[in-house]
Design an enzyme around this catalytic site. Structure first.
Site, short mmCIF file in Angstrom:
data_model
loop_
_atom_site.label_atom_id
_atom_site.label_comp_id
_atom_site.label_asym_id
_atom_site.label_seq_id
_atom_site.Cartn_x
_atom_site.Cartn_y
_atom_site.Cartn_z
N THR A 157 0.80 -1.24 0.00
CA THR A 157 0.00 0.00 0.00
C THR A 157 0.83 1.28 0.00
O THR A 157 0.36 2.32 0.43
CB THR A 157 -0.95 0.01 1.21
OG1 THR A 157 -0.17 -0.03 2.41
CG2 THR A 157 -1.89 -1.18 1.18
N ASP A 196 0.21 -4.93 3.36
CA ASP A 196 1.54 -4.48 3.75
C ASP A 196 1.60 -2.96 3.76
O ASP A 196 1.32 -2.32 2.74
CB ASP A 196 2.56 -5.06 2.76
CG ASP A 196 3.97 -4.54 3.03
OD1 ASP A 196 4.54 -4.88 4.09
OD2 ASP A 196 4.50 -3.79 2.20
N TYR A 227 5.46 4.89 4.35
CA TYR A 227 4.58 4.98 3.18
C TYR A 227 3.65 6.18 3.29
O TYR A 227 2.47 6.10 2.93
CB TYR A 227 3.75 3.70 3.01
CG TYR A 227 4.55 2.46 2.69
CD1 TYR A 227 5.91 2.53 2.39
CD2 TYR A 227 3.94 1.20 2.68
CE1 TYR A 227 6.64 1.38 2.11
CE2 TYR A 227 4.67 0.05 2.39
CZ TYR A 227 6.02 0.15 2.10
OH TYR A 227 6.73 -0.99 1.82
#
Length: 269
Positions: free
Chosen positions: A25, A64, A69
């Site tokens: 992600t 994940d 991120y």
């Protein structure tokens, strides 16, 4: 429609069952400093929800994410509300991404702070798999920083089910498996240097996640060879591999990847 339902596999000896593909992600949270050949737009909540629904429909139960991120974790919390039990959640510690730059902190204090923050963002009281997001100095991090000892404490406290390393070296991967539950390694048609880590995992019932599974060597393949299929044949041909993380936000790519993986795995049984 080909799906991964019924193809879940044990994740080492953790007691978790994971789908052979997991959804990465990074693209839900960050569009700066990412190594993708073409640009993309971060999906809005409606598109993100549709993608997660499709992943579940296709039999994917592994997701994940990571603090590095961007906004991925804080978006996933609300998006996964009411369906926590349907997912095995992977997150990370060690790497932070701010103002377009990565920086690393593997200290015990930061590890604990990072994990508590991930629990809050993801709106959960336990994270299934927590990986050390290595900067490449795998062995030094595992030996000297105290990060692994802290993750072992968090596991005893019931905040983490299993822990390991997302690393870059064979030595790091082997040490990570000796002292932890799992490792995330690069393994694809172009790069197979970390194969000894997969071999060790298969022998010692440790969990392996594959990153960069489709950094496919399109150029090295002959005409008429599907690079996705060739990639999955390589991966799922190894008994140490539990799941490969696919970081797509394109529903068609996701469906194609799942159909191809399902065909490869069912064909190899």
């Amino acid at each position: 429609m080909k799906t991964l339902h019924g193809l879940e596999r044990p994740f080492g000896d953790t007691g978790l069952m994971v789908s052979p593909l997991g959804l990465g992600t990074v693209k839900l949270g960050r569009d700066q400093g990412v190594k993708y050949p073409s640009g993309f737009t971060i999906p809005d909540d409606r598109e993100a929800r549709q993608l997660l629904d499709l992943a579940r429909e296709l039999g994917i139960n592994l997701i994940d994410t990571a603090p590095a991120y961007g906004r991925s974790e804080e978006r996933l919390g609300p998006l996964l509300r009411g369906q926590r039990d349907a997912w095995v959640i992977v997150s990370k510690v060690g790497e932070e991404f701010e103002g377009g730059q990565s920086h690393f902190d593997f200290s015990p204090a930061h590890t604990r702070l990072s994990l508590e923050r991930s629990l809050k963002r993801l709106e959960t009281d336990i994270i299934d798999l927590v990986l050390v997001h290595s900067d490449g100095n795998d062995v030094a991090i595992l030996r000297d920083s105290g990060v692994y000892e802290t993750l072992a404490e968090l596991k005893r406290e019931g905040k983490v089910r299993a822990f390991g390393l997302s690393g870059k070296t064979v030595e790091g991967g082997l040490l990570a498996l000796e002292r932890g539950d799992c490792a995330m390694v690069t393994y694809n048609l172009n790069e197979q240097g970390e194969r000894p880590v997969l071999d060790y995992a298969a022998e010692h019932s440790k969990g392996i996640l594959i990153k960069k599974a489709l950094a496919s060597g399109h150029a090295c393949l002959g005409a008429g060879v599907d690079p996705v299929r060739a990639s999955f044949e390589l991966l799922f041909g190894h008994p140490g591999v539990a799941s490969a993380i696919i970081g797509t936000i394109n529903p068609l790519h996701l469906s194609h990847n799942v159909a191809t993986a399902a065909a490869v795995i069912r064909g190899s049984h």
